[in-house]
Design a protein around this motif. Structure first.
Motif, PDB file in Angstrom:
ATOM      1  N   PRO A  48       0.812  -1.224   0.000  1.00 50.42           N
ATOM      2  CA  PRO A  48       0.000   0.000   0.000  1.00 50.42           C
ATOM      3  C   PRO A  48       0.846   1.275   0.000  1.00 50.42           C
ATOM      4  N   VAL A  49       2.042   1.213   0.585  1.00 51.28           N
ATOM      5  CA  VAL A  49       2.913   2.393   0.568  1.00 51.28           C
ATOM      6  C   VAL A  49       3.282   2.734  -0.875  1.00 51.28           C
ATOM      7  N   TYR A  50       3.682   1.718  -1.624  1.00 51.27           N
ATOM      8  CA  TYR A  50       4.071   1.967  -3.017  1.00 51.27           C
ATOM      9  C   TYR A  50       2.871   2.389  -3.857  1.00 51.27           C
ATOM     10  N   GLN A  51       1.690   1.871  -3.542  1.00 51.88           N
ATOM     11  CA  GLN A  51       0.496   2.308  -4.270  1.00 51.88           C
ATOM     12  C   GLN A  51       0.247   3.802  -4.055  1.00 51.88           C
ATOM     13  N   ARG A  93      -5.680  -3.312  -9.289  1.00 48.57           N
ATOM     14  CA  ARG A  93      -4.549  -2.385  -9.257  1.00 48.57           C
ATOM     15  C   ARG A  93      -3.320  -3.026  -9.891  1.00 48.57           C
ATOM     16  N   ASP A  94      -2.462  -2.178 -10.419  1.00 50.91           N
ATOM     17  CA  ASP A  94      -1.200  -2.638 -10.991  1.00 50.91           C
ATOM     18  C   ASP A  94      -0.156  -2.713  -9.883  1.00 50.91           C
ATOM     19  N   PRO A  95       0.369  -3.921  -9.568  1.00 53.18           N
ATOM     20  CA  PRO A  95       1.319  -4.043  -8.458  1.00 53.18           C
ATOM     21  C   PRO A  95       2.712  -3.559  -8.796  1.00 53.18           C
ATOM     22  N   SER A  96       3.011  -3.359 -10.093  1.00 50.49           N
ATOM     23  CA  SER A  96       4.383  -3.021 -10.495  1.00 50.49           C
ATOM     24  C   SER A  96       4.637  -1.527 -10.444  1.00 50.49           C
TER      25      SER A  96
END
Length: 339
Positions: free
Chosen positions: A53-56, A336-339
């Protein structure tokens, strides 16, 4: 708006004149990246679900400004390897790096060198306060520790035995543990610390440590753990021993979430990760554009970046059986895109 010592019409006219005279001098940059401009988020134990979630949040802010992002770091709990991954990121010449430093002091020189070379660096969740990093984004670890201490007393009383697990060297985890112990010593002196062992986010080490503490202290009433990986091992040991121990921890993983739903873990205090990533990107972006404003201080003669943000509190949520479904990572990542 009240004015003091200056008539309101004159104050307004003066302000208008000042704004007019400075218009165009600053704010030459926009909240927009140049084509291909890239920002990196660097962590240790890169497969840990905490970072997702931080990277999102980091990506959401970047996309709003037309910026590119890269998720980086090391899969290991190893300071040498994380520094090496940070060095590799620098070779790619990003505009900025949002960094979770595994340990504070070893990162001082790499961070300073990056900033001296024109790459902005902001820390999140853990800090390197003696470095030149321009901002630090985290939850309030002191508030977390106080909340945990008060909840433990509420549940088991103010004269019980408790234990903690810890990860020495990681600033946020250190503070969560030391602050809780200090709070008990000051406010509930009858609370007795009977176990304190380093597990370094290793669930197997946490299992062994908890089993040892339980064997030596059959009246153990509560445990406070600064992160979720060690909580996974601790709850397994408590369940195996069929002991009645209240477990509280910071952060959350899918495994500990299931234990919260089952009542095996009392609650988790989870930093607002999306806010952490979103605000982390904003702070990193701003640090690359100090010409955006004139802050009315001595930055021109002192030579430091005026975009200094000593501390941003991203807040934390209390996860219980009642609201656990809101923290389902698979549901959050759907579509969502995880990359």
């Amino acid at each position: 708006m009240k004015t003091f010592g200056l008539a309101a019409p004159l104050a307004a006219a003066t302000m208008t004149a000042v704004l007019a005279s400075t218009a165009g001098t600053f704010a030459q940059s926009k909240f927009q990246c140049e084509p291909g401009e890239t920002f990196v988020m660097n962590v240790m134990v890169s497969a840990h679900p905490y970072w997702v979630p931080v990277y999102q949040g980091f990506k959401q802010a970047a996309e709003a400004m037309g910026c590119e992002t890269v998720f980086s770091g090391t899969p290991d709990y190893d300071i040498t390897k994380q520094i090496a991954s940070f060095e590799q990121d620098l070779v790619k010449n990003p505009s900025g790096i949002l960094l979770h430093p595994m340990q504070s002091d070893p990162f001082i020189e790499p961070i300073n060198r990056a900033i001296d070379g024109g790459v902005s660096v902001v820390t999140f969740a853990a800090d390197s306060p003696k470095s030149k990093r321009t901002a630090y984004i985290t939850s309030d670890n002191l508030a977390e520790a106080k909340f945990a201490a008060e909840e433990i007393v509420k549940q088991v009383g103010d004269s019980a035995e408790y234990a903690v697990l810890e990860n020495p060297g990681q600033s946020n985890h250190d503070l969560r543990v030391t602050a809780l112990i200090a709070y008990f010593e000051k406010n509930y002196p009858k609370m007795k610390l009977v176990g304190r062992q380093a597990t370094n986010q290793d669930s197997n080490a946490a299992y062994r440590a908890t089993a040892s503490i339980l064997q030596a202290n059959p009246n153990l009433a509560a445990m406070w753990i600064p992160e979720a990986g060690s909580a996974e091992g601790a709850v397994a040991a408590v369940l195996e021993a069929k002991a009645k121990v209240l477990i509280m921890h910071a952060d959350v993983t899918p495994t500990t979430l299931e234990h919260i739903k089952a009542g095996n873990i009392h609650m988790s205090l989870n930093p607002n990760q999306g806010v952490q990533g979103f605000m982390g990107f904003i702070a990193t972006f701003l640090a690359t554009r100090p010409e955006m404003f004139d802050p009315f201080n001595d930055y021109k003669v002192s030579g430091y970046n005026p975009m200094q943000i000593p501390f941003v509190d991203n807040g934390f949520a209390v996860i219980t059986k009642e609201n656990a479904d809101s923290f389902d990572l698979n549901a959050y990542m759907k579509g969502r895109d995880p990359s």
